[in-house]
Design a protein around this motif. Structure first.
Motif, PDB file in Angstrom:
ATOM      1  N   SER A   1       0.832  -1.200   0.000  1.00 47.29           N
ATOM      2  CA  SER A   1       0.000   0.000   0.000  1.00 47.29           C
ATOM      3  C   SER A   1       0.869   1.253   0.000  1.00 47.29           C
ATOM      4  CB  SER A   1      -0.926   0.016   1.219  1.00 47.29           C
ATOM      5  OG  SER A   1      -1.466   1.297   1.409  1.00 47.29           O
ATOM      6  N   GLY A  61      -2.355  -6.188   0.476  1.00 50.27           N
ATOM      7  CA  GLY A  61      -3.239  -5.163   1.019  1.00 50.27           C
ATOM      8  C   GLY A  61      -2.672  -4.325   2.139  1.00 50.27           C
ATOM      9  N   PHE A 113      -6.104  -5.499  -1.971  1.00 47.53           N
ATOM     10  CA  PHE A 113      -5.774  -5.157  -3.364  1.00 47.53           C
ATOM     11  C   PHE A 113      -5.901  -6.400  -4.246  1.00 47.53           C
ATOM     12  CE2 PHE A 113      -2.607  -1.991  -1.318  1.00 47.53           C
ATOM     13  CZ  PHE A 113      -3.603  -1.050  -1.171  1.00 47.53           C
ATOM     14  N   SER A 122      -0.568  -9.455  -7.200  1.00 51.82           N
ATOM     15  CA  SER A 122      -0.059  -8.396  -8.094  1.00 51.82           C
ATOM     16  C   SER A 122       1.439  -8.567  -8.305  1.00 51.82           C
ATOM     17  CB  SER A 122      -0.297  -7.014  -7.480  1.00 51.82           C
ATOM     18  OG  SER A 122      -1.669  -6.778  -7.369  1.00 51.82           O
TER      19      SER A 122
END
Ligand SMILES: Cc1ncc(C[n+]2csc(CCOP(=O)(O)OP(=O)(O)O)c2C)c(N)n1
Ligand SMILES: [Mg+2]
Length: 576
Positions: free
Chosen positions: A460, A488, A507, A511
């Motif tokens: 983040s 996240g 999130f 990723s």
């Protein structure tokens, strides 16, 4: 003909001897040794940036002003000279303002220079391009704010900005330069004379001898003394004096986050790993460049135990004294002068009380031993301890590298686990615990020091300044970004049970931030084990090539708000 040519000459010569606002600002900055500008171009400062670059100022062009502002702020912390951030009017100015306020809160010297629109139109609110009364907006958010309307005043305006930023307690200064100023012309000779080289911009402020004596008497009388080193102590660049003073006193010391490394975290007097014990049990606490704000629970309450405390405080700002609790021995002056005065007045000094030293050492060793096996785990997916164990060794082997750090768990755990060995090597979220300092700090640290930078970022936290990886690649900076990717904010496991929208703290799962770096020609690595992480970071630090490592962490690793979950307000109503 010949006569006419002769007659024209003086006129032509006079024309060449003009200067203008553009050149005067550049000359004023250079005259004062401000040789780097961090900013984003646009109307009305695009040409100014070009001309500054052509005149030998290093102009680092960012993707967002907040990151340029954070870069300027940390440049100020690292160099004791104001870092300069340059922005366009209204929106660019506002983007830079967060960093200016942050710099002021953290006592970092910086100057935000923003171009602004036409005063006549702004003041009548007639709707100019990017209309805004920037000076009025900046004022409550910084230490000082100035506007220059005449080219002849540029020299004095820049001088005032520099002095305001670095003297006394350092902070952020806003300098408003309306578009019209840049084109204003004046005689080069008068222009040159109007410039001011600031003499002694941060004059030493000597403490009163009786204040020094009072402080030493209180410290000497302690049964369980403690010294706390804040980032003000690191800023002072009085490293040798501070080290000598702490060692001569024999007192255990506790470094605040950015005070780490003033003395090595592995120093026998370091009480970092026994924080709760020393805060609760100490009877006399000497604060050196550290404030009794929320980070030290305002000097009262449970953290500080039930023992009555006496506080000694060394700070350049008199108003800091008694801000939260009574200070029995205030010592007002710059840290270097104060610590040197203490050293000179100490005379023969008794050894620190043996039973207290034993308590602190035992607690510290117990905590370090307890932690050790956790740092050696090679779990996949990684947890914080496995990943940080690796980074801890890397910083031990490369003590002059600069560590930038932000996040929640990523911040709190890295602070505790990664030992620092040299002053001003740990740069982090500071007084506000702000997300978004990461890439700006990393860029300025590389530019200002030439040292390799390791930025340890929560996934983040990284997002707040992530686009600047392009800047890192563009300027080919020796920055290695490690993203602790737990999907996240705090953790990646929250679920929204009422709709198909994702929970607010998570999130996209899995990723691959490493691909972002590859998009700009940097090196991207996906690391799933501590061993892979270690290899990739060492390669990056050796090569100095811009690198981003996506460190895959267990989404369940991490707790709400890291170590400061207690600050979250709680609803008394039943949870829905
Ligand atoms: C400017 C700003 N916005 C929001 C926050 C609130 N906040 C604190 S930590 C954090 C992010 C924590 O997540 P991450 O960086 O992924 O670290 P983790 O705990 O997951 O390791 C946020 C959004 C903040 N501190 N600053
Ligand atoms: Mg995270």
């Amino acid at each position: 003909m010949a006569d006419a040519a002769v007659a024209k000459k003086p006129e032509a010569a006079a024309e060449q001897e003009l200067t203008d606002g553009f050149n005067l600002v550049i000359d004023a900055l250079k005259l004062n040794g401000l040789n780097t500008i961090y900013g984003v171009p646009g109307i009305p400062i695009t040409d100014f940036g070009r001309m500054a670059q052509a005149a030998g100022i290093r102009v680092i062009s960012f993707r967002h002003e907040q990151n340029a502002g954070n870069a300027a702020a940390i440049a100020g912390f690292l160099t004791k000279k104001p870092g300069v951030c340059l922005t366009v009017s209204a929106p660019g100015f506002l983007n830079g303002l967060t960093a200016l306020a942050h710099a002021t809160t953290n006592c970092f010297p910086m100057i935000l220079i923003s171009g602004s629109s036409e005063r006549e139109i702004v003041d009548l609110q007639q709707g100019d391009y990017e209309e805004m009364d920037q000076l009025a907006i900046a004022k409550p958010l910084c230490k000082a704010a100035f506007r220059v309307l005449h080219a002849a005043d540029i020299g004095i305006g820049v001088a005032r900005a520099i002095r305001a930023a670095v003297s006394g307690r350092p902070g952020g200064v806003y300098l408003d330069l309306p578009a019209k100023l840049f084109g204003q012309v004046m005689s080069a000779e008068a222009g040159k004379k109007s410039l001011v080289k600031v003499i002694d911009p941060a004059p030493a402020q000597l403490p009163a001898p009786d204040a020094v004596k009072r402080a030493l008497d209180v410290l000497k009388s302690a049964k369980r003394p403690l010294i706390i080193l804040g980032k003000g102590a690191a800023y002072a660049q009085a490293d040798d004096a501070i080290r000598s003073f702490v060692e001569k006193s024999g007192v255990p010391f506790l470094p605040m986050s950015m005070g780490k490394g003033l003395l090595p975290d592995t120093h026998p007097q370091c009480a970092g790993a026994a924080r709760s014990t020393v805060l609760a049990q100490s009877d006399v606490v000497m604060l050196i460049g550290a404030r009794l704000n929320w980070l030290l629970s305002h000097g009262k309450g449970k953290t500080w135990g039930t023992e009555p405390k006496k506080f000694i405080q060394i700070d350049i700002e008199p108003k800091e004294m008694d801000s939260n609790v009574e200070i029995v021995a205030p010592v007002v002056g710059d840290i270097g002068s104060c610590v040197n005065a203490m050293l000179a007045a100490m005379g023969s000094w008794p050894a620190a009380p043996a039973d207290w030293m034993k308590t602190v050492t035992m607690k510290r060793d117990e905590n370090v031993t307890k932690m050790a096996p956790r740092l050696m785990n090679n779990n996949s997916p990684m947890d914080y301890h496995g990943a940080l164990g690796v980074l801890r060794t890397i910083i031990k082997e490369r003590p002059d590298a600069i560590l930038v750090n932000e996040g929640a768990n990523t911040l709190d755990l890295a602070r505790g686990i990664i030992d620092m060995y040299q002053p001003r090597k740990r740069l982090d979220v500071g007084t506000w615990g702000v997300m978004g300092i990461g890439m700006g700090y990393a860029i300025a640290a590389a530019i200002e020091t030439g040292k390799p930078v390791l930025a340890v970022e929560g996934d983040s936290a990284f997002g707040f300044s992530g686009m600047e990886v392009e800047t890192i690649c563009r300027y080919k900076l020796p920055v290695c970004v490690v993203i602790f990717n737990n999907d996240g904010i705090y953790r990646g496991t929250d679920v929204n049970s009422v709709s198909s929208d994702p929970a607010t703290t998570v999130f996209v799962k899995g990723s691959r931030y490493d691909k972002m770096m590859e998009a700009f020609g940097g090196i991207g690595v996906n690391a799933t084990t501590p061993d892979e992480l270690k290899r990739a970071v060492n390669e990056a630090m050796d090569s100095g090539k811009p690198t981003l490592i996506n460190a895959v962490l267990d989404p369940a690793a991490g707790s709400e708000s890291g170590r400061i979950g207690n600050l979250n307000p709680q609803s008394v109503l039943k949870k829905k």
